[in-house]
Scaffold this active site. Sequence first.
Site, PDB file in Angstrom:
ATOM      1  N   GLN A   1       4.922   7.868  15.985  1.00  0.00           N
ATOM      2  CA  GLN A   1       4.028   7.620  14.851  1.00  0.00           C
ATOM      3  C   GLN A   1       3.135   6.406  15.105  1.00  0.00           C
ATOM      4  O   GLN A   1       1.927   6.451  14.892  1.00  0.00           O
ATOM      5  CB  GLN A   1       4.880   7.380  13.600  1.00  0.00           C
ATOM      6  CG  GLN A   1       4.096   7.142  12.340  1.00  0.00           C
ATOM      7  CD  GLN A   1       5.002   6.650  11.221  1.00  0.00           C
ATOM      8  OE1 GLN A   1       5.804   5.737  11.399  1.00  0.00           O
ATOM      9  NE2 GLN A   1       4.891   7.280  10.060  1.00  0.00           N
TER      10      GLN A   1
ATOM     11  N   THR B   1      -3.970   4.706  -1.287  1.00  0.00           N
ATOM     12  CA  THR B   1      -4.986   5.266  -0.396  1.00  0.00           C
ATOM     13  C   THR B   1      -5.696   6.443  -1.058  1.00  0.00           C
ATOM     14  O   THR B   1      -5.213   7.040  -2.023  1.00  0.00           O
ATOM     15  CB  THR B   1      -4.373   5.746   0.935  1.00  0.00           C
ATOM     16  OG1 THR B   1      -3.454   6.790   0.652  1.00  0.00           O
ATOM     17  CG2 THR B   1      -3.681   4.629   1.671  1.00  0.00           C
TER      18      THR B   1
ATOM     19  N   GLU C   1       0.846  -1.204   0.000  1.00  0.00           N
ATOM     20  CA  GLU C   1       0.000   0.000   0.000  1.00  0.00           C
ATOM     21  C   GLU C   1       0.875   1.245   0.000  1.00  0.00           C
ATOM     22  O   GLU C   1       1.836   1.331   0.759  1.00  0.00           O
ATOM     23  CB  GLU C   1      -0.887  -0.019   1.251  1.00  0.00           C
ATOM     24  CG  GLU C   1      -1.760   1.226   1.362  1.00  0.00           C
ATOM     25  CD  GLU C   1      -2.730   1.152   2.534  1.00  0.00           C
ATOM     26  OE1 GLU C   1      -3.440   0.139   2.667  1.00  0.00           O
ATOM     27  OE2 GLU C   1      -2.752   2.110   3.319  1.00  0.00           O
TER      28      GLU C   1
ATOM     29  N   GLN D   1      -7.068  -4.226   8.736  1.00  0.00           N
ATOM     30  CA  GLN D   1      -6.377  -3.129   9.404  1.00  0.00           C
ATOM     31  C   GLN D   1      -5.031  -3.671   9.901  1.00  0.00           C
ATOM     32  O   GLN D   1      -4.885  -4.873  10.097  1.00  0.00           O
ATOM     33  CB  GLN D   1      -7.230  -2.706  10.596  1.00  0.00           C
ATOM     34  CG  GLN D   1      -6.738  -1.513  11.346  1.00  0.00           C
ATOM     35  CD  GLN D   1      -7.807  -1.032  12.329  1.00  0.00           C
ATOM     36  OE1 GLN D   1      -8.270  -1.787  13.168  1.00  0.00           O
ATOM     37  NE2 GLN D   1      -8.164   0.222  12.232  1.00  0.00           N
TER      38      GLN D   1
END
Length: 290
Positions: free
Chosen positions: A217, A51, A17, A181
């Site tokens: 992060q 995305t 991704e 996820q």
Amino acid sequence: MRISDLYVKDKTILSFEVYPPKDDDNFEKLNLLIDTLSSLKSYNPAFVSMTFGAFGKHFDTFETHYNMISKIKEHLDYTLMPHFTCVGTSLADVKKYFSGIKSLGVENILALRGDIPEGEDISNFEFKHAIDLVKLIKAEETFDIAVAGYPEGHIECDDYSLDMKYLKDKILAGADVVITQMAFDNSYLLKFRDEVASWNLNAKISAGIMPIKNYKQIFKMLSMARVTLPKKLQEDLERFKDNNDDIRKVGIEFAIKQCEELIANGFDGLHFYTLNNNSPVNQILDELEF
Ligand code: FAD
């Protein structure tokens, strides 16, 4: 190629991704993305997903997304799967966007609801849930369809069984693939996989793998999702939190073991959240001998 044809029996396939650089005229960032994707090509990923931006900028996002897909297609021979979030979007705009990417040769979509913008009431929207988008795509047989799955349940839904029922509905409505996820505790991933398999609907599942690179992060991302960190990983992240090189090493070593276990358990696919950085993914996949 269509994603439903890319999953192979008895083999764990790979996908990556990426996100589109914010400004599609930013050639430096675009070139970096092309370099990242080129360097990942040697692992023979089945597909690459991209995305789709945040709510409120749909028109910009449509255009940016379309341009980015077009540029990637120009430079690289990858099967692409754009993400698409339907919340807050009109049917006419969805159709316009789909016809645009179809003309680029795109055959797959990750059909998502997206996050509800603050203060908005979902009942005002034409598309209220991802399933509405799945039904539209299926009716027009435009694309193969992937949907999002949440091994520990979606953050808005406190009832895991209900969340799984909604996932099953998305598959019954036409989804071919479920991408999860990010998850770190394989016991959730395996339980989730077994439950989806028990429905006998022939949906393939790719586990979302997030190589941890940065302490702040990762905890920011975790605060927005329902995701458990295994105790040992959590302890290691705390121990090395002031040194990003060590955190990165912990993340890579963890992901290698996590992927090894998923492969040994016959998971259909591993979907790497690259965050447009190939280096940790390269190290993980080299170690796994992909
Ligand atoms: P849905 O499947 O519609 O589910 C959303 C919530 O509604 C859940 O709590 C579910 O239990 C509930 N629900 C579902 N159906 C019904 C129904 N019929 N009636 C009542 N309740 C229902 N976001 C982006 O903005 N851009 C991206 O590119 C992006 N990519 C993602 C990729 C992956 C692999 C994943 C897992 C997530 C991604 N997201 C992205 C985040 C996603 O948009 C959010 O998690 C969003 O809040 C939910 O989207 P969904 O498609 O899962 O929604």
